[in-house]
Design a protein around this motif. Sequence first.
Motif, short mmCIF file in Angstrom:
data_model
loop_
_atom_site.label_atom_id
_atom_site.label_comp_id
_atom_site.label_asym_id
_atom_site.label_seq_id
_atom_site.Cartn_x
_atom_site.Cartn_y
_atom_site.Cartn_z
N GLY A 76 46.52 46.79 24.23
CA GLY A 76 46.06 45.51 24.77
C GLY A 76 45.08 45.63 25.91
N GLU A 77 44.84 46.82 26.40
CA GLU A 77 43.94 47.00 27.53
C GLU A 77 42.50 47.25 27.06
OE1 GLU A 77 45.06 47.31 31.32
OE2 GLU A 77 45.91 45.74 30.07
N VAL A 78 41.56 47.04 27.95
CA VAL A 78 40.14 47.27 27.67
C VAL A 78 39.57 48.11 28.80
CG1 VAL A 78 37.90 46.10 27.51
CG2 VAL A 78 39.87 45.14 26.33
N SER A 79 38.84 49.17 28.44
CA SER A 79 38.38 50.10 29.48
C SER A 79 36.97 49.75 29.95
CB SER A 79 38.38 51.53 28.93
OG SER A 79 37.34 51.67 27.98
N ALA A 80 36.62 50.31 31.09
CA ALA A 80 35.26 50.12 31.63
C ALA A 80 34.19 50.62 30.65
CB ALA A 80 35.15 50.79 32.99
N PRO A 81 34.34 51.83 30.07
CA PRO A 81 33.30 52.27 29.13
C PRO A 81 33.12 51.32 27.95
CG PRO A 81 34.72 54.11 29.74
CD PRO A 81 35.34 52.88 30.32
N MET A 82 34.21 50.67 27.52
CA MET A 82 34.07 49.69 26.42
C MET A 82 33.23 48.50 26.85
SD MET A 82 37.97 49.69 25.02
CE MET A 82 38.74 51.20 24.43
N LEU A 83 33.44 48.03 28.07
CA LEU A 83 32.63 46.91 28.56
C LEU A 83 31.16 47.31 28.65
CD1 LEU A 83 34.69 45.14 31.39
CD2 LEU A 83 34.57 44.65 28.95
N VAL A 84 30.91 48.54 29.07
CA VAL A 84 29.52 49.02 29.17
C VAL A 84 28.87 49.00 27.79
CG1 VAL A 84 28.09 51.04 29.69
CG2 VAL A 84 29.95 50.39 31.25
N GLU A 85 29.63 49.41 26.78
CA GLU A 85 29.08 49.40 25.42
C GLU A 85 28.67 48.01 24.95
OE1 GLU A 85 30.07 51.67 21.86
OE2 GLU A 85 31.93 52.12 22.95
N PHE A 86 29.33 47.00 25.52
CA PHE A 86 28.98 45.62 25.15
C PHE A 86 28.00 45.00 26.14
CE2 PHE A 86 32.47 46.24 22.31
CZ PHE A 86 32.14 45.46 21.21
N GLY A 87 27.33 45.84 26.90
CA GLY A 87 26.24 45.36 27.74
C GLY A 87 26.67 44.80 29.09
N CYS A 88 27.92 44.97 29.47
CA CYS A 88 28.35 44.44 30.77
C CYS A 88 27.78 45.28 31.91
CB CYS A 88 29.88 44.46 30.89
SG CYS A 88 30.67 43.24 29.86
N ARG A 89 27.34 44.59 32.95
CA ARG A 89 26.93 45.28 34.19
C ARG A 89 27.91 45.02 35.32
NH1 ARG A 89 21.74 42.89 35.64
NH2 ARG A 89 22.20 43.97 37.58
N PHE A 90 28.73 44.01 35.15
CA PHE A 90 29.67 43.61 36.20
C PHE A 90 31.08 43.51 35.60
CE2 PHE A 90 25.58 42.03 37.53
CZ PHE A 90 25.59 42.13 38.93
N VAL A 91 32.08 43.56 36.50
CA VAL A 91 33.44 43.23 36.06
C VAL A 91 34.21 42.67 37.26
CG1 VAL A 91 34.38 45.58 36.46
CG2 VAL A 91 35.51 44.04 34.85
N ILE A 92 34.96 41.62 36.98
CA ILE A 92 35.82 41.03 38.01
C ILE A 92 37.08 41.89 38.12
CG2 ILE A 92 37.21 38.99 38.61
CD1 ILE A 92 35.23 37.33 36.84
N VAL A 93 37.46 42.26 39.33
CA VAL A 93 38.75 42.95 39.51
C VAL A 93 39.57 42.24 40.57
CG1 VAL A 93 37.92 45.23 38.75
CG2 VAL A 93 37.86 44.68 41.18
N GLY A 94 40.87 42.16 40.32
CA GLY A 94 41.79 41.60 41.31
C GLY A 94 41.74 40.10 41.45
N HIS A 95 41.32 39.40 40.39
CA HIS A 95 41.37 37.94 40.45
C HIS A 95 42.82 37.52 40.78
CE1 HIS A 95 41.33 33.75 39.27
NE2 HIS A 95 40.01 33.80 39.39
N SER A 96 42.96 36.44 41.51
CA SER A 96 44.32 36.05 41.96
C SER A 96 45.24 35.74 40.77
CB SER A 96 44.26 34.86 42.91
OG SER A 96 43.91 33.71 42.21
N GLU A 97 44.65 35.28 39.65
CA GLU A 97 45.51 35.04 38.48
C GLU A 97 46.06 36.36 37.94
OE1 GLU A 97 42.70 32.65 36.32
OE2 GLU A 97 42.92 31.08 37.83
N ARG A 98 45.27 37.41 38.02
CA ARG A 98 45.77 38.74 37.62
C ARG A 98 46.84 39.23 38.60
NH1 ARG A 98 44.89 39.76 32.68
NH2 ARG A 98 45.93 41.68 33.31
N ARG A 99 46.61 38.95 39.87
CA ARG A 99 47.59 39.42 40.87
C ARG A 99 48.91 38.66 40.72
NH1 ARG A 99 44.95 42.09 45.67
NH2 ARG A 99 42.71 41.93 45.43
N THR A 100 48.84 37.32 40.56
CA THR A 100 50.10 36.57 40.56
C THR A 100 50.78 36.56 39.19
OG1 THR A 100 48.86 34.54 40.29
CG2 THR A 100 49.58 35.03 42.51
N LEU A 101 50.00 36.48 38.11
CA LEU A 101 50.62 36.35 36.79
C LEU A 101 50.89 37.70 36.12
CD1 LEU A 101 48.37 33.44 35.41
CD2 LEU A 101 50.66 33.26 36.39
#
Length: 250
Positions: A76-101
């Motif tokens: 169920g997880e997605v890695s940074a290299p996978m995001l890069v392959e799909f053209g991502c330059r940015f990634v959100i980390v530590g959003h409060s919904e991730r922290r609380t939920l």
Amino acid sequence: MRRLLVAGNWKMHGSRDMAAALIGDIVSATDNLQAADVIVCPPFPFLGLAQKLLADSPVALGGQNISEHQQGAYTGEVSAPMLVEFGCRFVIVGHSERRTLYGENDASVARKFAAAQRSKLIPILCVGETLEERERGETEAVVLRQVQSAVDVAGVEAFADAVVAYEPVWAIGTGRTASPEQAQEVHALIRQKISEQDDTIAGDLRILYGGSVKASNAVSLFGMPDIDGGLIGGASLDGDEFLSICRARG
Ligand code: PGA
């Protein structure tokens, strides 16, 4: 002058058709978006479509989360290299919904921050206090602890290629925005904390505000000296509203 950066966090909303329509609206307006760097962060399944639609556009693509691991048995997880392959330059980390939920904490968020940078993704590190913490007078301590935990793992020099988003938890999706003065106060503290460790990096660091940003309050928020843009949730799902925010200048 730090360049305005506006990132749309779609969260778990929309459909393939909605993603295509929304990106179409944004792309067709980009000639008029010289004022800001614009990022869209759709849900993972729409990244391939978004990558295609944004191919010749200055609008950048970001993920909403990553695994702290590069690969392996992490269902169920997605890695940074996978995001890069799909053209991502940015990634959100530590959003409060991730922290609380989803039980993320300062240590795991810091590891995600470092994992993003190992793959040359620019992390957008989210920090922010809950209402209870604000009422107890703990805002400064909480936010600076969250920032420092990423510095401790990745080093202050990592912030030369990172973005911080101050998102008071009580303002996210509630319609209750921090006042420009309340937000400015925390943004200045974050910059001060980094500047104690590297003045140049602090001066260039883009610190976004997030929490019920709309076209109607973006100008006053972005007009504050230490607010360098926004992380936009709900309002990023409406093309016109999001574009108005992107055009807002203080
Ligand atoms: P909101 O969300 O703009 O809907 O308050 C912001 C965020 O969660 O990044």
